[in-house]
Design a protein around this motif. Structure first.
Motif, PDB file in Angstrom:
ATOM      1  N   PHE A  76      35.062  46.444  40.587  1.00  0.00           N
ATOM      2  CA  PHE A  76      36.353  46.292  39.620  1.00  0.00           C
ATOM      3  C   PHE A  76      37.418  46.409  40.105  1.00  0.00           C
ATOM      4  CE2 PHE A  76      37.646  50.495  38.592  1.00  0.00           C
ATOM      5  CZ  PHE A  76      36.663  51.303  39.148  1.00  0.00           C
ATOM      6  N   GLY A  77      38.520  45.738  39.623  1.00  0.00           N
ATOM      7  CA  GLY A  77      39.993  45.789  40.165  1.00  0.00           C
ATOM      8  C   GLY A  77      40.406  47.325  39.865  1.00  0.00           C
ATOM      9  N   SER A  78      40.465  48.306  40.608  1.00  0.00           N
ATOM     10  CA  SER A  78      40.804  49.493  40.489  1.00  0.00           C
ATOM     11  C   SER A  78      42.278  49.927  40.889  1.00  0.00           C
ATOM     12  CB  SER A  78      39.766  50.590  41.209  1.00  0.00           C
ATOM     13  OG  SER A  78      40.018  50.158  42.671  1.00  0.00           O
ATOM     14  N   ASN A  85      43.122  42.405  38.942  1.00  0.00           N
ATOM     15  CA  ASN A  85      42.358  42.914  37.834  1.00  0.00           C
ATOM     16  C   ASN A  85      42.013  42.058  36.741  1.00  0.00           C
ATOM     17  OD1 ASN A  85      42.856  45.124  39.449  1.00  0.00           O
ATOM     18  ND2 ASN A  85      44.334  46.186  38.237  1.00  0.00           N
ATOM     19  N   ASN A  86      43.101  41.035  36.379  1.00  0.00           N
ATOM     20  CA  ASN A  86      42.569  40.231  35.383  1.00  0.00           C
ATOM     21  C   ASN A  86      41.588  38.927  35.940  1.00  0.00           C
ATOM     22  OD1 ASN A  86      44.325  41.241  33.589  1.00  0.00           O
ATOM     23  ND2 ASN A  86      45.697  39.652  33.423  1.00  0.00           N
ATOM     24  N   SER A  89      38.244  40.419  35.582  1.00  0.00           N
ATOM     25  CA  SER A  89      37.632  40.865  34.502  1.00  0.00           C
ATOM     26  C   SER A  89      37.673  39.368  33.480  1.00  0.00           C
ATOM     27  CB  SER A  89      38.661  41.974  33.495  1.00  0.00           C
ATOM     28  OG  SER A  89      40.052  41.432  33.638  1.00  0.00           O
ATOM     29  N   ASN A  91      39.772  36.997  32.993  1.00  0.00           N
ATOM     30  CA  ASN A  91      40.829  36.806  32.240  1.00  0.00           C
ATOM     31  C   ASN A  91      41.887  36.006  33.016  1.00  0.00           C
ATOM     32  OD1 ASN A  91      42.906  36.828  30.291  1.00  0.00           O
ATOM     33  ND2 ASN A  91      43.271  38.944  30.527  1.00  0.00           N
ATOM     34  N   THR A  93      44.622  32.813  33.425  1.00  0.00           N
ATOM     35  CA  THR A  93      45.240  31.653  32.757  1.00  0.00           C
ATOM     36  C   THR A  93      46.066  30.824  33.348  1.00  0.00           C
ATOM     37  OG1 THR A  93      47.192  33.144  32.267  1.00  0.00           O
ATOM     38  CG2 THR A  93      45.557  33.079  30.514  1.00  0.00           C
ATOM     39  N   ARG A 309      31.364  50.512  40.793  1.00  0.00           N
ATOM     40  CA  ARG A 309      30.945  50.959  39.558  1.00  0.00           C
ATOM     41  C   ARG A 309      29.865  52.240  39.778  1.00  0.00           C
ATOM     42  NH1 ARG A 309      34.343  49.898  35.239  1.00  0.00           N
ATOM     43  NH2 ARG A 309      34.781  47.486  35.487  1.00  0.00           N
ATOM     44  N   GLU A 480      34.064  44.876  32.374  1.00  0.00           N
ATOM     45  CA  GLU A 480      34.845  43.525  32.737  1.00  0.00           C
ATOM     46  C   GLU A 480      34.166  42.133  32.013  1.00  0.00           C
ATOM     47  OE1 GLU A 480      35.133  44.134  36.747  1.00  0.00           O
ATOM     48  OE2 GLU A 480      37.198  44.523  36.592  1.00  0.00           O
TER      49      GLU A 480
ATOM     50  N   ALA B 422      49.963  52.819  42.085  1.00  0.00           N
ATOM     51  CA  ALA B 422      49.030  52.424  41.026  1.00  0.00           C
ATOM     52  C   ALA B 422      48.538  53.852  40.441  1.00  0.00           C
ATOM     53  CB  ALA B 422      47.782  51.959  41.546  1.00  0.00           C
ATOM     54  N   TYR B 915      54.410  44.905  34.665  1.00  0.00           N
ATOM     55  CA  TYR B 915      54.820  45.996  35.512  1.00  0.00           C
ATOM     56  C   TYR B 915      56.384  46.422  35.623  1.00  0.00           C
ATOM     57  CZ  TYR B 915      49.855  46.034  36.858  1.00  0.00           C
ATOM     58  OH  TYR B 915      48.423  45.871  37.231  1.00  0.00           O
ATOM     59  N   ALA B 940      49.677  43.491  30.093  1.00  0.00           N
ATOM     60  CA  ALA B 940      49.239  41.968  30.126  1.00  0.00           C
ATOM     61  C   ALA B 940      48.187  42.197  31.260  1.00  0.00           C
ATOM     62  CB  ALA B 940      50.162  40.973  30.789  1.00  0.00           C
ATOM     63  N   TYR B 941      47.809  43.226  32.065  1.00  0.00           N
ATOM     64  CA  TYR B 941      46.773  43.331  33.061  1.00  0.00           C
ATOM     65  C   TYR B 941      45.610  44.618  32.770  1.00  0.00           C
ATOM     66  CZ  TYR B 941      50.449  41.163  35.988  1.00  0.00           C
ATOM     67  OH  TYR B 941      51.341  40.137  36.524  1.00  0.00           O
ATOM     68  N   ALA B 942      44.542  44.025  33.402  1.00  0.00           N
ATOM     69  CA  ALA B 942      43.488  45.068  33.103  1.00  0.00           C
ATOM     70  C   ALA B 942      44.117  46.285  33.822  1.00  0.00           C
ATOM     71  CB  ALA B 942      42.157  44.318  33.885  1.00  0.00           C
ATOM     72  N   VAL B 943      43.261  47.404  33.493  1.00  0.00           N
ATOM     73  CA  VAL B 943      43.715  48.820  34.313  1.00  0.00           C
ATOM     74  C   VAL B 943      42.448  49.352  34.407  1.00  0.00           C
ATOM     75  CG1 VAL B 943      44.703  50.934  33.762  1.00  0.00           C
ATOM     76  CG2 VAL B 943      46.008  48.891  32.965  1.00  0.00           C
ATOM     77  N   ASN B 944      42.108  49.639  35.594  1.00  0.00           N
ATOM     78  CA  ASN B 944      41.119  50.446  35.983  1.00  0.00           C
ATOM     79  C   ASN B 944      39.737  49.946  35.576  1.00  0.00           C
ATOM     80  OD1 ASN B 944      40.644  52.428  37.825  1.00  0.00           O
ATOM     81  ND2 ASN B 944      40.540  54.031  36.348  1.00  0.00           N
ATOM     82  N   GLY B 945      39.532  48.719  35.556  1.00  0.00           N
ATOM     83  CA  GLY B 945      38.196  48.214  35.340  1.00  0.00           C
ATOM     84  C   GLY B 945      38.288  47.670  33.689  1.00  0.00           C
ATOM     85  N   VAL B 946      39.103  48.397  32.844  1.00  0.00           N
ATOM     86  CA  VAL B 946      39.170  47.762  31.518  1.00  0.00           C
ATOM     87  C   VAL B 946      39.801  46.686  31.364  1.00  0.00           C
ATOM     88  CG1 VAL B 946      39.432  48.798  29.314  1.00  0.00           C
ATOM     89  CG2 VAL B 946      38.770  50.434  31.201  1.00  0.00           C
ATOM     90  N   PRO B 947      39.125  45.517  30.745  1.00  0.00           N
ATOM     91  CA  PRO B 947      40.037  44.398  30.774  1.00  0.00           C
ATOM     92  C   PRO B 947      41.315  44.407  29.979  1.00  0.00           C
ATOM     93  CG  PRO B 947      37.570  43.952  30.236  1.00  0.00           C
ATOM     94  CD  PRO B 947      37.860  45.588  30.447  1.00  0.00           C
ATOM     95  N   ALA B 948      42.109  43.434  30.170  1.00  0.00           N
ATOM     96  CA  ALA B 948      43.283  43.503  29.340  1.00  0.00           C
ATOM     97  C   ALA B 948      43.254  42.781  28.124  1.00  0.00           C
ATOM     98  CB  ALA B 948      44.575  42.801  30.129  1.00  0.00           C
ATOM     99  N   ASP B 949      43.829  42.743  26.974  1.00  0.00           N
ATOM    100  CA  ASP B 949      43.768  42.100  25.838  1.00  0.00           C
ATOM    101  C   ASP B 949      44.067  40.551  26.307  1.00  0.00           C
ATOM    102  OD1 ASP B 949      44.390  40.787  23.435  1.00  0.00           O
ATOM    103  OD2 ASP B 949      44.881  42.633  22.563  1.00  0.00           O
ATOM    104  N   ARG B 950      43.067  39.771  25.922  1.00  0.00           N
ATOM    105  CA  ARG B 950      43.590  38.393  26.664  1.00  0.00           C
ATOM    106  C   ARG B 950      44.488  37.780  25.849  1.00  0.00           C
ATOM    107  NH1 ARG B 950      38.358  34.526  26.226  1.00  0.00           N
ATOM    108  NH2 ARG B 950      40.000  33.158  27.224  1.00  0.00           N
ATOM    109  N   THR B 953      47.647  38.823  27.501  1.00  0.00           N
ATOM    110  CA  THR B 953      47.506  37.946  28.790  1.00  0.00           C
ATOM    111  C   THR B 953      48.030  36.398  28.416  1.00  0.00           C
ATOM    112  OG1 THR B 953      45.837  39.343  29.635  1.00  0.00           O
ATOM    113  CG2 THR B 953      46.484  37.371  30.997  1.00  0.00           C
ATOM    114  N   SER B 954      47.629  36.041  27.510  1.00  0.00           N
ATOM    115  CA  SER B 954      48.007  34.440  27.070  1.00  0.00           C
ATOM    116  C   SER B 954      49.161  34.460  26.778  1.00  0.00           C
ATOM    117  CB  SER B 954      46.901  34.104  26.095  1.00  0.00           C
ATOM    118  OG  SER B 954      47.277  32.924  25.434  1.00  0.00           O
TER     119      SER B 954
END
Lengths: 511, 1046
Positions: A76-78, A85-86, A89, A91, A93, A309, A480, B422, B915, B940-950, B953-954
């Motif tokens: 993953f993007g860490s 990272n997007n 995951s 995402n 655009t 992971r 992701e 980071a 950022y 707007a960006y994923a953080v530490n492997g948790v996706p961002a709210d699309r 981002t959109s």
């Protein structure tokens, strides 16, 4: 009056004497018409195709590993690269995002370079053996570029001759694109040598071409053809060339490069004077190293833009070796608190213990991919890692051969090749521990074996795609994947720039 | 000329040719004054239209060497042969008058301002003609207006002063303006006009002192510009530098000191506000608070804009000595210009020196104009990803990061500079203070520009001229990079330097013959000629790693470094040969015609396309001179029309053929040796042809009320064919090193220009005049050549794309092509109804218009893009007002540009919830705060492997009209208040005139644009002219100045 006219004429003559050469040749570079005349030109031409490997971050310097590893459920993007990272995951655009567009572009830069060799070298009067070899090398490389284009973008347009600005090709289907890869490889196999003298190591070999051909068929689940191709390496003439090295970790060390397990290896060299990744800048010096180590290494040595992971560790811990030890591949694959089984106080992270570096802080649970790192010989990283990338290892070939045999119904015949890989790691053979598996069960076992053997080497995405395992269900391992849309995220979008500039190109589904 | 004298003349000719080649200064011998047996003295006073005395006016007895100048009271005294002869009164800025003596001993004269007079002469290229005889479209720019502007270069001062001339200015020290005459007629590279300085092709960039300029003429239509053939398609600006005048010596000195500031900033949050907002954003997205934000202790509060911005100081000093006799004149000037920029570590200075002389001897006239300048530009490393852009970074940088701190010192960051991490607070904004400390680029340009000419009057009305021009520049750029980092994830580098020396050389030889003959009512004049020019650039660069350091100081020569060395260098040269000719015909001052031709041969084209021919013709009818014309309040009326073909050769040398690139390398062997490769990297089109621009121009010049009110109107249509385009190529072609040039089609520019000036006939103490100009230019792509065929429809592709713009047939160049936004979703019902964004949108998200498959659940994607406005102004206007009351004067210049759309890329960065720091204006949507244009807050960006709210981002999509704004503006370009000291104030110490002034430039700008300055240069000056990607804004400049004459 007459004299005056004479003066004017005289002064005109003086000036007409100035050198006026409208056809002066460019003093800076040879023209295309004056090149491609000698064997030296042919070799330089194909060298430039290999040069694509080092060009920009887009390929084997960095990003191709992101596409194969971070985007998959392994990583993953860490770090702080929001775009990355997007992207990993699911995402994205911006369809011109450099991470996808520059990989695409750089692969086609390689295609253009290969196309020049393939178009111009046949007319050069030179040693015919060398000529055939050079063309075959170019075809191997073109096949490798198209393999990646097809793997990650699905429907690349096919360019087979030197580019012209007015070329407006349509998308190939995935099958057409792989068929072109196979065609190039079959032609390359004919003229590639099985090996090279020491000074030429790194050039394409017959074995490398067979291995990539097998991969190409396998990716399409054309098992019989895949098995035929791999057979050359496993049971045919290649069997005497390739073998598994005793120590698994030797596949990832700078001190044991180009060993017998290496079927195709990209050569990296540390050039401290370099000042560009843009390999056509004639005023600058190329980087011939790779920057992946700097981006995968744990902080503060590296940027940790990608990390592994944790479920991968559990996968390794399922089985012990025959001597009751932990699978040695675990510590070769990852840096984490227990890379040394004795724990954080014994695990060394670039000359410092894990415990003293990370304690109980936010990095205490970090898992980093280790295979491309240089922690075995220095305590720093940089953008110029000399650690070669073993693109195709013999262990991979053995596992793929087993998968191909299993896929074509010969599950029992597939066992010995998995056993060889397991035995090298010290695990009991599959023939002993899980004999008589059915076809599906054997494939499931292979999936496990490939994780243990190949984690973090860049093949996971191809594996998941081939097995049809890409889906939001993977989110249990990798959150992701909650964003994963079936029918869309199997492939990246084709860069919008190319769609915008060529009406014959269409975007991938659901983008 | 007698035969006896010929060898001597011949000697002169050769000497001058050689002198011209070497470009040595030529020292002019002073002429003789005549002797007469029987003489009388004529005296008188010369004054201007309002009765003020004019000192320094040249008074000369026509056809002799006798002459003098008026004194401080405007009085002259001249000894002339009894009763006969004609006096010629001439003075810069005024129309020359000839008055027969007719036995008078006192002759008082009133000179008329040149700008209002149609008697003034205009330089039109290889010739001067009376302004009233012009048939083509020529704009005359008065230096009275340009001299008021604090300008680094001549073109910068042109903004708003001439219709059809569009100037876009940036604010960086040493930055050059972008000038387009009558719209954009090329897509590629240099769309700037051709500049001719004293007969030499030379760019009046920042290395030329604007103070040396005497006059500027803008050749706009084909008839006016055709004499410059293949290089005239973007228009021509002819610059004539100041000359000495009879009399003197006259000494003038001026000084001007200016304070410069940026008038506007983005207001960004301070540390506490940032911490609050960033915390809310991370919480809203369900992410852990960034460690450094969570741990913020209140000690650090960096205002990055304050750290980088400073008050600029511009100093401009000039001194001129000039004078002359009837046979010779000279002018020597020296200038010093120093611009300490409004941004840290950016400075520019120029020292300039000029010697212009002219000498007559018999039928020969010799002259030279020579300028020597040395300029220095100092900046940090600029451009590229590594350097960032201060106009993003100073606002995007996070205020809880210190500029530097000892706590931050590490091996990769020996300076302890603050930047993102980071693991602390994530930002990729460059620490521009660190950059300015770690890197430096010093450029030094030493330039010699000039020409020398010899005129020989073969017969009366037939003159041969040999003109030799030279421009050479010895340039040096030293680039130093010390150790250290200025942003997150930077590649660690050892210290290094490169030293680049280059020489530019352009030399020109021209032979022209001018003729001028009247046959009764038929009058002919014209020129024919042959020219040769060579232009070359050669450079050599050396570099080395690992600079020696002692006590923290770096040694910065190549020999003091100890690491690996590198070098590079190249030579580029091209040649142009031309034949040219023009004939002007005038019948009875009623019917005028001009025919012009030029043929150019240019080595930058392949042999097949090497020669281009550029003809033009113009006709004019002075209606007001017809017998039947009897309208008393119309003092002058002339109708004009012209048609012609101009060319453009926007090419570098050798661009018509493909080359092997020998830079790629590969690694082979167990020894990992680097071996060389070679490949074609850049695609080329082998059939590069001339660009052709066919221009039709119709217009009239009119004078009303004894020419107190004048008006010029022009209507033009120009169609450029075979336009060179740096064709954006798809990636799959594998092309590198820039877009290849192709001749790609056709662009139309059409427009209207109106210039009106009024100067009342005041005789009192209060005097004023006003001039205004209006331009409308419409730009349209007619064809785009062969960009490939759509296999499905069989039709030509109709557009080229660049960034978020699309240049499409039937539309203007570079229109935006983006997604359309449609407000903010206020509730789930709206999202459900819209469907396309239903998979991820939440209330508070930006709603995009779903054009393709509207109303279905098809996602929003790049197929939904539509055209969203043009970057070109619909209308531009300039206004100049000058007034005086007794010794006080007040002048104003306004410039307005209306209807253009700008894309604010800086705002996109700041408002994308990434950022960056946040603007204080940020007003995110919440269920209780729905009346806002800002979407809901988040990350707007994923953080530490948790996706961002699309959805978040959109909202940040770059290819949307969310970032496009109206860029219209009206600017008070300049206001100047001046006081001229009374004559007698300093006359005792020899000062004949003295003037003090206070002026303000860019005092206010009325605009709705959210960025720092709506006058943007553009991300790509041709294809993306309205994209504000951190454009260096123009400063507000307040100046105080003094001028003296001795």
């Amino acid at each position: 009056m007459k004299r005056i006219i004479n003066i004017i004429i005289f002064s005109l003559i003086i000036l007409a004497g100035c050198k006026r050469d409208f056809d002066e040749v460019n003093p800076n570079a040879p023209t295309i018409a004056s090149f491609w005349k000698t064997s030296d030109d042919a070799v330089k031409g194909v060298n430039a195709v290999y040069g694509t490997f080092y060009r920009t971050a887009g390929l084997y310097s960095r990003w191709i590993y992101y596409h194969g590893t971070l985007k998959s459920d392994e990583g993953f993007g860490s770090g702080g690269d929001g775009g990355l990272n997007n992207l990993v995951s699911f995402n994205q655009t911006d369809y011109n995002l450099p991470l996808t567009a520059i990989t695409w572009e750089t692969l086609y830069v390689g295609v253009f370079r290969a196309n020049q060799v393939i178009a111009y070298v046949p007319d050069i009067e030179m040693d015919p053996v060398l000529r055939s070899r050079v063309i075959a090398e170019a075809k191997f490389l073109r096949a490798l570029f198209y393999f990646n284009l097809t793997l990650y973008y699905g429907r690349p347009p096919i360019m087979l001759s030197p580019s012209q600005p007015e070329d407006v090709p349509r998308n190939a289907t995935t099958a057409e694109a792989y068929a072109q890869v196979a065609k190039d490889l079959n032609e390359a196999i004919r003229d590639l040598p099985a090996s090279y003298p020491e000074a030429e190591v790194g050039r394409a070999t017959k074995g490398a071409a067979y291995a990539l051909l097998g991969k190409t068929y396998l990716q399409q689940r054309m098992y019989a053809q895949a098995a035929d191709a791999f057979a050359w390496l496993v049971t045919g003439p290649g069997a005497s060339i390739y073998s598994l090295v005793d120590n698994y970790r030797d596949n990832f060390l700078v001190t044991t490069e180009n060993n017998p397990e290496s079927v195709y290896e990209i050569q990296f060299n540390e050039n401290l004077a370099e000042n560009t990744d843009d390999d056509v800048r004639e005023d600058l010096i190329n980087n011939t190293g790779t920057s992946i180590a700097q981006f995968y290494a744990p902080p503060p040595v590296g940027f940790s833009d990608g990390a592994a992971r944790r479920w991968l560790i559990d996968e390794f811990l399922q089985e012990e070796t025959e001597t009751g030890q932990r699978d040695p591949r675990l510590s070769a694959s990852f840096l984490y608190s227990h890379t040394d089984p004795a724990g954080p106080s014994a695990t060394m992270i670039y000359g410092e213990t894990f415990e003293s570096r990370y304690g109980t802080g936010p990095n205490a649970n970090g898992v980093w991919f280790r295979k491309f790192l240089n922690d075995h010989w220095k305590n720093t990283e940089g953008f110029r890692s000399p650690n070669n990338y073993r693109l195709i290892r013999y262990a991979d070939v053995l596992l793929m051969y087993a998968e191909a045999l299993n896929g074509s119904g010969s599950t029992a015949e597939a066992y010995p090749f998995v056993d060889r890989v397991r035995q090298r790691a010290g695990l009991p053979t599959l023939s002993e521990s899980k004999p008589n598996l059915g076809q599906q069960a054997f494939l499931n076992q292979l999936k496990h074996e490939r994780i243990l053997e190949l984690a973090g080497e860049g093949w996971r995405w191809a594996d998941l795609l081939r097995w049809g395992d890409l889906s939001p269900a993977l989110a249990v391992r990798d959150p992701e994947f909650t964003n994963f849309v079936v029918g869309r995220h199997e492939y990246y979008p084709i860069p919008q720039r190319d769609i915008d500039l060529n009406p014959n190109l269409t975007q991938n589904p659901k983008y | 000329m007698s035969k006896k004298n010929l060898p001597k003349s011949f000697f002169w000719l050769v000497t001058v040719i050689l002198a011209g080649m070497a470009c040595d200064a030529y020292s002019a011998p002073l002429g003789n004054y005549g002797n007469y047996d029987s003489q009388m003295i004529v005296t008188g006073k010369v004054s201007d239209g309002s009765g003020q005395p004019l000192p320094g006016v040249s008074v000369r007895l026509k056809g002799t060497n006798t002459g003098g100048v008026t004194n401080a009271s405007g009085v002259y005294s001249l000894t002339v042969p009894e009763g006969t002869g004609t006096l010629v009164f001439s003075f810069v800025g005024y129309a020359t008058q000839e008055i027969p003596v007719s036995n008078r001993t006192e002759i008082n004269v009133t000179l008329v301002d040149d700008a209002q007079s149609l008697e003034g002469v205009v330089v039109i290229g290889y010739q001067t003609v009376r302004k009233r005889d012009l048939t083509g479209s020529v704009g005359v720019v008065s230096t009275e207006n340009t001299e008021r502007i604090v300008a680094r270069s001549v073109p910068e001062a042109l903004q708003g002063l001439s219709p059809g001339v569009t100037v876009r200015n940036g604010g960086a020290p040493g930055q050059e303006a972008v000038v387009n005459i009558r719209g954009l007629s090329t897509f590629y590279g240099n769309a700037s006009p051709l500049y001719i300085i004293d007969g030499m092709y030379a760019d009046p960039n920042t290395t030329i002192n604007p103070n040396d300029v005497e006059s500027m003429q803008v050749l706009k239509d084909a008839s006016a510009a055709a004499i410059y053939g293949s290089r005239a398609a973007n228009g021509v600006i002819i610059i004539t530098t100041k000359k000495g005048r009879e009399g003197g010596p006259k000494i003038e000195a001026s000084s001007r000191v200016s304070i410069a500031n940026l008038p506007k900033r983005y207001e960004m949050m301070d540390a506490r506000q940032y911490v609050t907002t960033n915390t809310s954003a991370y919480q809203a997205s369900g992410f852990p608070i960034q460690p450094a934000v969570a741990a913020y202790n209140g000690f650090v509060n960096t205002n990055w804009a304050d750290e980088l911005l400073r008050t600029g100081l511009v100093q401009d000093y000039n001194a001129t000595i000039s004078g002359g006799s009837a046979n010779a004149n000279y002018l020597i000037s020296a200038g010093y210009f120093d611009d300490k920029g409004t941004l840290l570590a950016r400075d520019f200075d120029r020292k300039s020196f000029r010697v212009n002389t002219e000498t007559k001897r018999g039928k020969f006239k010799l002259g030279e104009n020579l300028s020597i300048t040395s300029s220095n530009n100092r900046t940090p490393q600029l451009g590229g990803d590594f350097a960032g852009n201060p106009f993003y970074d100073m606002f995007a940088s996070v205020p809880i990061i210190p500029v530097r701190s000892d706590d931050l010192i590490s091996s990769g960051n020996p300076g302890g500079w603050g930047y993102g991490s980071a693991g602390a607070v994530n930002t990729y904004a460059r620490n521009q203070v660190a950059l300015a400390n770690i890197t430096s680029v010093n450029s030094n340009f030493n330039k010699l520009l000039g020409n020398a000419f010899l005129d020989f009057e073969i017969l009366t009305g037939l003159t041969y001229r040999f003109n030799a021009g030279l421009e050479t520049s010895f340039d040096r750029t030293k680039n130093i990079r010390r150790e250290g980092s200025w942003y997150q994830n930077q590649s660690p580098e050892v210290s290094r330097l490169t030293d680049n020396r280059s020489q530019f050389l352009s030399y020109l030889f021209e032979h022209t013959v001018n003729f001028n003959k009247d046959f009764g009512k038929h009058s002919f004049n014209g020129v024919v000629g042959y020219t040769e020019q060579t232009v070359q650039t050669e450079n050599a660069l050396g570099g080395r790693l690992n600079l020696a350091q002692f006590g923290g100081n770096y040694f910065t020569t190549i020999n003091s470094a100890t690491g690996a060395m590198s070098s590079s260098g190249e030579l580029r040269r091209h040649l142009i040969n031309s034949f040219l000719g023009r004939i002007n015909y005038n019948y009875a001052d009623r019917y005028l015609a001009t025919f012009t031709f030029r043929s150019d041969k240019d080595s930058r084209f392949s042999p097949r396309y090497r020669t281009g021919n550029f003809p033009s013709a113009a006709l004019a009818w002075r209606l007001s001179n017809e017998d039947f014309f009897n309208i008393s309040w119309i003092s002058d009326l002339k109708l004009r029309g012209s048609y012609g073909i101009l060319g453009s050769a926007n090419l570098g040398a050798y661009e018509f053929t493909g080359f092997l690139n020998q830079a790629p390398s590969a690694v082979f062997g167990t020894g990992q040796a680097v071996v060389n490769g070679a490949t074609q990297a850049k695609l080329v089109s082998e059939s590069l042809r001339w660009e052709e621009k066919r221009t039709t121009n119709l217009g009239f010049d009119a004078g009303f009320l004894e020419n107190r009110l004048t008006a010029s109107f022009e209507a033009f249509r120009a169609v450029s064919k075979d336009v060179l385009v740096g064709q954006p190529l798809p990636f799959y072609l594998g092309n590198l090193l820039g877009d290849p040039l192709v001749n790609i089609g056709s662009i139309e520019n059409k427009g209207l220009e109106l210039e009106v000036a009024y100067r009342p006939a005041s005789t009192g103490n209060f005097k004023w005049n006003i001039a205004a100009n209006f331009s409308v230019i419409r730009n349209k792509v007619l064809e785009l050549g062969s960009l490939g065929i759509d296999e499905e429809t069989g039709e030509q592709r109709s557009y080229i794309a660049s960034g978020n713009t699309r240049t499409q047939i039937g539309r203007a160049v570079g229109e935006y092509y983006v997604l359309r936004t449609d407000g903010i979703f206020q509730n789930q019902a709206e999202i459900n109804a819209h469907r396309a964004q239903a998979a991820y949108a939440k209330p508070g998200d930006i709603r995009y218009v779903n054009y393709v498959n509207g109303g279905t659940d098809d996602d929003i994607n790049d197929r939904d893009r539509v055209f969203a406005g043009s970057p070109w102004p619909k209308f531009t206007s300039g206004l100049q007002f000058n007034s005086s009351y007794k010794n006080f004067s007040l002048s104003l210049q306004l410039y307005g540009s209306f209807g253009q759309k700008l894309y604010n890329d800086v705002l996109r960065e700041l408002d994308s919830y990434g950022y960056s720091n946040y603007r204080t204006d940020v007003n995110p949507w919440t269920p209780s705060n729905t009346n806002t244009t800002f979407p809901r807050l988040g990350v707007a960006y994923a953080v530490n492997g948790v996706p961002a709210d699309r959805g978040i981002t959109s909202n940040t999509r770059g290819n949307s009209d969310r970032w496009i704004e109206d860029g219209s503006f009206l600017r008070l370009r300049n206001v100047e208040f001046a006081y001229t000291l009374p004559d007698k104030a300093f006359s005792r110490i020899g000062i004949t005139n003295a003037r003090v002034f206070l002026s303000a430039q860019n005092l206010f700008t009325i605009t709705g644009y959210s960025g720092l300055d709506p006058d943007v240069v553009g991300a790509n000056v041709n294809l993306e002219p309205g994209v504000d990607n951190g454009n260096y804004p123009s400063s507000r400049i307040v100046s105080f100045g003094l001028g003296f004459g001795f």
